[in-house]
Design a protein around this motif. Structure first.
Motif, mmCIF file in Angstrom:
data_model
loop_
_atom_site.group_PDB
_atom_site.id
_atom_site.type_symbol
_atom_site.label_atom_id
_atom_site.label_comp_id
_atom_site.label_asym_id
_atom_site.label_seq_id
_atom_site.Cartn_x
_atom_site.Cartn_y
_atom_site.Cartn_z
ATOM 1 N N HIS A 14 -3.620 2.860 25.786
ATOM 2 C CA HIS A 14 -3.655 1.759 26.754
ATOM 3 C C HIS A 14 -3.598 2.312 28.184
ATOM 4 C CE1 HIS A 14 -3.156 -2.310 28.268
ATOM 5 N NE2 HIS A 14 -2.134 -1.889 28.979
ATOM 6 N N ALA A 15 -2.831 3.379 28.387
ATOM 7 C CA ALA A 15 -2.709 3.992 29.713
ATOM 8 C C ALA A 15 -3.894 4.893 30.052
ATOM 9 C CB ALA A 15 -1.420 4.790 29.798
ATOM 10 N N HIS A 16 -4.656 5.325 29.027
ATOM 11 C CA HIS A 16 -5.797 6.224 29.216
ATOM 12 C C HIS A 16 -7.041 5.659 28.508
ATOM 13 C CE1 HIS A 16 -2.149 8.733 29.458
ATOM 14 N NE2 HIS A 16 -2.800 9.353 30.424
ATOM 15 N N PRO A 17 -7.531 4.513 28.931
ATOM 16 C CA PRO A 17 -8.616 3.846 28.189
ATOM 17 C C PRO A 17 -9.923 4.632 28.115
ATOM 18 C CG PRO A 17 -8.229 2.747 30.290
ATOM 19 C CD PRO A 17 -7.141 3.762 30.127
ATOM 20 N N GLY A 18 -10.168 5.543 29.024
ATOM 21 C CA GLY A 18 -11.404 6.306 28.995
ATOM 22 C C GLY A 18 -11.367 7.518 28.087
ATOM 23 N N GLU A 19 -10.251 7.747 27.464
ATOM 24 C CA GLU A 19 -10.048 8.946 26.640
ATOM 25 C C GLU A 19 -10.294 8.666 25.163
ATOM 26 O OE1 GLU A 19 -9.207 11.986 27.703
ATOM 27 O OE2 GLU A 19 -9.020 11.460 29.831
ATOM 28 N N GLN A 20 -11.415 8.054 24.840
ATOM 29 C CA GLN A 20 -11.683 7.671 23.457
ATOM 30 C C GLN A 20 -11.739 8.868 22.514
ATOM 31 O OE1 GLN A 20 -15.181 5.322 22.818
ATOM 32 N NE2 GLN A 20 -14.663 4.915 20.702
ATOM 33 N N ALA A 21 -12.361 9.953 22.922
ATOM 34 C CA ALA A 21 -12.470 11.132 22.057
ATOM 35 C C ALA A 21 -11.088 11.713 21.759
ATOM 36 C CB ALA A 21 -13.363 12.188 22.690
ATOM 37 N N GLU A 22 -10.236 11.757 22.770
ATOM 38 C CA GLU A 22 -8.871 12.285 22.558
ATOM 39 C C GLU A 22 -8.068 11.321 21.687
ATOM 40 O OE1 GLU A 22 -5.518 14.764 22.695
ATOM 41 O OE2 GLU A 22 -7.647 15.134 22.952
ATOM 42 N N PHE A 23 -8.257 10.024 21.912
ATOM 43 C CA PHE A 23 -7.586 9.045 21.057
ATOM 44 C C PHE A 23 -8.002 9.240 19.603
ATOM 45 C CE2 PHE A 23 -8.100 5.025 18.743
ATOM 46 C CZ PHE A 23 -6.769 4.667 18.598
ATOM 47 N N ALA A 24 -9.308 9.368 19.372
ATOM 48 C CA ALA A 24 -9.806 9.547 18.000
ATOM 49 C C ALA A 24 -9.223 10.802 17.375
ATOM 50 C CB ALA A 24 -11.333 9.611 18.001
ATOM 51 N N ARG A 25 -9.139 11.896 18.134
ATOM 52 C CA ARG A 25 -8.562 13.136 17.604
ATOM 53 C C ARG A 25 -7.101 12.941 17.215
ATOM 54 N NH1 ARG A 25 -5.305 16.934 18.591
ATOM 55 N NH2 ARG A 25 -4.700 16.243 20.661
#
Length: 118
Positions: free
Chosen positions: A55-66
């Motif tokens: 939620h605080a880093h919405p542009g970090e989809q690749a890192e979220f997925a990892r």
């Protein structure tokens, strides 16, 4: 395994599909008796910490997925994944969220993990 993704209340349910809410939190304003899904598997959702980080880093989809794939390796998540696989053996699965943006939620990651294991 046939898996569709949807937002609760927006997406039509494929015929015969088992609808599974995969959010950590129960949505406000909906009673358990009137829930428009068949199962709630909060154990397969991202942890509270990861959910807050994303939620605080919405542009970090690749890192979220990892990070989410990493979380899915723990025993609690593995048991929930096994339950999803079991539900998907007898009927198509429809994974649901209350999030606004399905493409940037846990749903695509979860579907990819389930499809890779099929």
């Amino acid at each position: 395994m046939e898996i569709t993704l949807g937002r609760v209340g927006d997406a039509p349910t494929p015929p015969g599909a088992v609808r599974v809410l995969v959010d950590r939190l129960w949505p406000r304003g909906i009673s358990k008796a009137s829930a428009p899904w068949d199962h709630w598997l909060k154990e397969v959702a991202p942890s509270d910490g990861l959910r807050r980080w994303y939620h605080a880093h919405p542009g970090e989809q690749a890192e979220f997925a990892r990070r989410y794939r990493e979380e899915l390796q723990d025993p609690v998540h593995q048991a929930a994944l096994a339950r999803l696989r079991e539900l998907g053996r007898s009927a198509p699965l429809m994974l649901l969220t209350f999030g606004r943006d399905i493409d940037h939620s846990q749903l695509p990651v979860l579907r990819a993990v389930l499809e890779a294991e099929s």
